[in-house]
Design an enzyme around this catalytic site. Structure first.
Site, PDB file in Angstrom:
ATOM      1  N   GLY A  16       0.839  -1.212   0.000  1.00 41.25           N
ATOM      2  CA  GLY A  16       0.000   0.000   0.000  1.00 41.25           C
ATOM      3  C   GLY A  16       0.867   1.251   0.000  1.00 41.25           C
ATOM      4  O   GLY A  16       1.812   1.357   0.779  1.00 41.25           O
ATOM      5  N   ARG A  77       0.907  -5.278  -5.336  1.00 40.50           N
ATOM      6  CA  ARG A  77       0.953  -6.460  -4.477  1.00 40.50           C
ATOM      7  C   ARG A  77       1.145  -7.614  -5.448  1.00 40.50           C
ATOM      8  O   ARG A  77       0.467  -7.680  -6.464  1.00 40.50           O
ATOM      9  CB  ARG A  77      -0.338  -6.577  -3.658  1.00 40.50           C
ATOM     10  CG  ARG A  77      -0.491  -5.390  -2.696  1.00 40.50           C
ATOM     11  CD  ARG A  77      -1.597  -5.600  -1.675  1.00 40.50           C
ATOM     12  NE  ARG A  77      -1.546  -4.569  -0.640  1.00 40.50           N
ATOM     13  CZ  ARG A  77      -2.433  -3.583  -0.495  1.00 40.50           C
ATOM     14  NH1 ARG A  77      -3.457  -3.488  -1.315  1.00 40.50           N
ATOM     15  NH2 ARG A  77      -2.314  -2.691   0.481  1.00 40.50           N
ATOM     16  N   ASP A 133      -1.264   2.511   8.236  1.00 44.31           N
ATOM     17  CA  ASP A 133      -1.884   1.744   9.326  1.00 44.31           C
ATOM     18  C   ASP A 133      -1.061   1.795  10.624  1.00 44.31           C
ATOM     19  O   ASP A 133      -1.589   1.520  11.698  1.00 44.31           O
ATOM     20  CB  ASP A 133      -2.059   0.278   8.906  1.00 44.31           C
ATOM     21  CG  ASP A 133      -2.929   0.133   7.678  1.00 44.31           C
ATOM     22  OD1 ASP A 133      -3.697   1.073   7.392  1.00 44.31           O
ATOM     23  OD2 ASP A 133      -2.838  -0.902   6.990  1.00 44.31           O
ATOM     24  N   ASP A 135       1.124  -0.281  11.737  1.00 43.62           N
ATOM     25  CA  ASP A 135       0.921  -1.585  12.387  1.00 43.62           C
ATOM     26  C   ASP A 135       2.111  -2.528  12.199  1.00 43.62           C
ATOM     27  O   ASP A 135       1.939  -3.749  12.169  1.00 43.62           O
ATOM     28  CB  ASP A 135      -0.350  -2.240  11.823  1.00 43.62           C
ATOM     29  CG  ASP A 135      -0.246  -2.521  10.339  1.00 43.62           C
ATOM     30  OD1 ASP A 135       0.704  -2.027   9.681  1.00 43.62           O
ATOM     31  OD2 ASP A 135      -1.110  -3.235   9.806  1.00 43.62           O
ATOM     32  N   ARG A 177      -6.800  -1.037   8.623  1.00 45.75           N
ATOM     33  CA  ARG A 177      -6.922  -2.497   8.555  1.00 45.75           C
ATOM     34  C   ARG A 177      -7.312  -3.042   9.925  1.00 45.75           C
ATOM     35  O   ARG A 177      -8.326  -2.626  10.454  1.00 45.75           O
ATOM     36  CB  ARG A 177      -5.606  -3.111   8.053  1.00 45.75           C
ATOM     37  CG  ARG A 177      -5.818  -4.281   7.119  1.00 45.75           C
ATOM     38  CD  ARG A 177      -4.501  -4.820   6.621  1.00 45.75           C
ATOM     39  NE  ARG A 177      -3.986  -4.091   5.495  1.00 45.75           N
ATOM     40  CZ  ARG A 177      -4.287  -4.350   4.218  1.00 45.75           C
ATOM     41  NH1 ARG A 177      -5.091  -5.340   3.937  1.00 45.75           N
ATOM     42  NH2 ARG A 177      -3.771  -3.647   3.245  1.00 45.75           N
TER      43      ARG A 177
HETATM   44  O1  F6P Z   1      -2.741  -0.907   4.383  1.00 49.91           O
HETATM   45  C1  F6P Z   1      -3.152   0.346   3.953  1.00 49.91           C
HETATM   46  C2  F6P Z   1      -4.629   0.343   3.650  1.00 49.91           C
HETATM   47  O2  F6P Z   1      -4.989   1.626   3.162  1.00 49.91           O
HETATM   48  C3  F6P Z   1      -5.549  -0.083   4.787  1.00 49.91           C
HETATM   49  O3  F6P Z   1      -5.743   0.935   5.729  1.00 49.91           O
HETATM   50  C4  F6P Z   1      -6.776  -0.481   4.045  1.00 49.91           C
HETATM   51  O4  F6P Z   1      -7.550  -1.413   4.784  1.00 49.91           O
HETATM   52  C5  F6P Z   1      -6.225  -1.121   2.791  1.00 49.91           C
HETATM   53  O5  F6P Z   1      -4.902  -0.603   2.626  1.00 49.91           O
HETATM   54  C6  F6P Z   1      -7.004  -0.861   1.553  1.00 49.91           C
HETATM   55  O6  F6P Z   1      -6.453  -1.657   0.558  1.00 49.91           O
HETATM   56  P1  F6P Z   1      -6.662  -1.387  -0.987  1.00 49.91           P
HETATM   57  O7  F6P Z   1      -5.926  -0.132  -1.335  1.00 49.91           O
HETATM   58  O8  F6P Z   1      -6.087  -2.599  -1.631  1.00 49.91           O
HETATM   59  O9  F6P Z   1      -8.131  -1.218  -1.191  1.00 49.91           O
END
Ligand code: F6P
Length: 325
Positions: A16, A77, A133, A135, A177
């Site tokens: 991300g 990813r 996040d 985290d 998340r």
């Molecule tokens: O990990 C970063 C984040 O923005 C989270 O806060 C969120 O749940 C997720 O990525 C969203 O993922 P995506 O961009 O794949 O929708």
């Protein structure tokens, strides 16, 4: 020494995106060049590593990026990186350019992938924690968090204007998340009445009684900050509307939280992490992660990140308890 004779060091962003990635890319490339490396940039994260989207870090590619949100290197990813044949292709791409060291700016999933790559082909890497996040185990700070918090703060300040004008309740769902760091910090700094995060038990009837008493005393509106990890935002909105009796609206902030020009704090943290990453690789570290803990910078082995879960500071958690009951 010509550039082709210098040892190659490549920089990539993965997972991300978050504000602070661009300053980290620029600082790492500039400092690596000062330390005698030939810096390279890998575009599109792990996918680009495999697809050979690897280019010298020229002034043209690095200029005008420090103030930009997201990542100019783009990100991805890449589940296919689990395949050893795919990783072999990535290794050959690096070898062809004389690149023997990597800096990866991203989250713990990306660090684990690069650690597997290190086990396979002995390409040392240094990780820079970057995710809104906040985290990642072992560090109190990840790049992008301060910028995301400021986006949330600005949004809640605006929501408060309409909430107070219309005597309404607003539930604001924020990202993170499974981690409640963004929600907790936003609730405290924006003066929310209610905060729900996965790390703290919450008691809706008790919240209802507390807020109802305040309404009876003249409170005109309510702000509730709810972490996405609780999956409770819609429920709380209905609860406030139906049980507390104040007209309620839900705002899901979503990906707006991932954007924005990096704050001064994120740019400074990017400098510190990026220089530390180059220093770690130069010192012969093979798979360490840059961290900021208890007010000091340091580095820890990947094992401490990969096999542990991030835990929020209990003193910080205690501050939010009154907003959850
Ligand atoms: O990990 C970063 C984040 O923005 C989270 O806060 C969120 O749940 C997720 O990525 C969203 O993922 P995506 O961009 O794949 O929708």
């Amino acid at each position: 020494m010509t550039d082709s004779e210098k040892p190659g060091l490549a920089i990539m962003t993965s997972g991300g995106d978050s504000a602070g990635m661009n300053p980290a890319v620029k600082c790492a490339a500039d400092y690596a060049a000062q330390r005698g490396y030939a810096p390279f940039l890998i575009y599109d994260g792990l996918k680009g590593l495999v697809a050979d989207r690897i280019f010298p870090a020229t002034a043209e590619r690095l200029s005008g990026i420090i103030h930009k949100g997201g990542t100019v290197l783009r990100s991805s990813r890449s589940p296919e990186f689990f395949d050893i044949e795919v990783r072999k292709k990535a290794y050959e791409n690096l070898k062809a350019r004389g690149i023997g060291k990597l800096i990866v700016i991203g989250g713990d999933g990306s660090f684990r992938a690069l650690n597997q790559f290190y086990s396979d082909f002995q390409i040392p890497f240094a990780g820079i924690p970057a995710t809104i996040d906040n985290d990642i185990a072992g560090t109190d700070y990840c790049l992008g968090v301060d910028t995301a918090l400021n986006v949330i703060r600005q949004s809640i300040d605006s929501i408060r204007d309409t909430a107070s004008s219309f005597s309404r309740a607003f539930v604001v769902e924020v990202m993170g998340r499974h981690c409640g760091y963004l929600a907790l910090t936003s609730a405290l700094t924006c003066g929310a009445e209610i905060c729900l995060i996965p790390e703290i038990e919450y008691d809706l009837p008790s919240i209802g009684a507390r807020v109802s008493a305040e309404i009876a005393e003249g409170r005109g509106y309510i702000i509730a900050v709810v972490a996405e990890g609780t999956k409770m935002a819609e429920y709380v909105t209905r609860y406030i509307n139906d049980s507390i009796g104040m007209e309620a609206r839900l705002t899901v902030l979503g990906h707006v939280q991932r954007g924005g020009s990096p704050t001064v704090y994120d740019r400074m943290m990017a400098y510190q992490f990026a220089n530390a990453a180059v220093d770690a690789l130069e010192a012969g570290e093979t798979n360490s992660i840059m961290v900021y803990r208890d007010g000091s910078y340091g580095r820890i082995p990947i094992a401490e990140v990969a096999h542990r879960k991030y835990k929020m500071d209990p003193a910080l958690l205690r501050l939010a308890v009154p907003l959850a009951c």
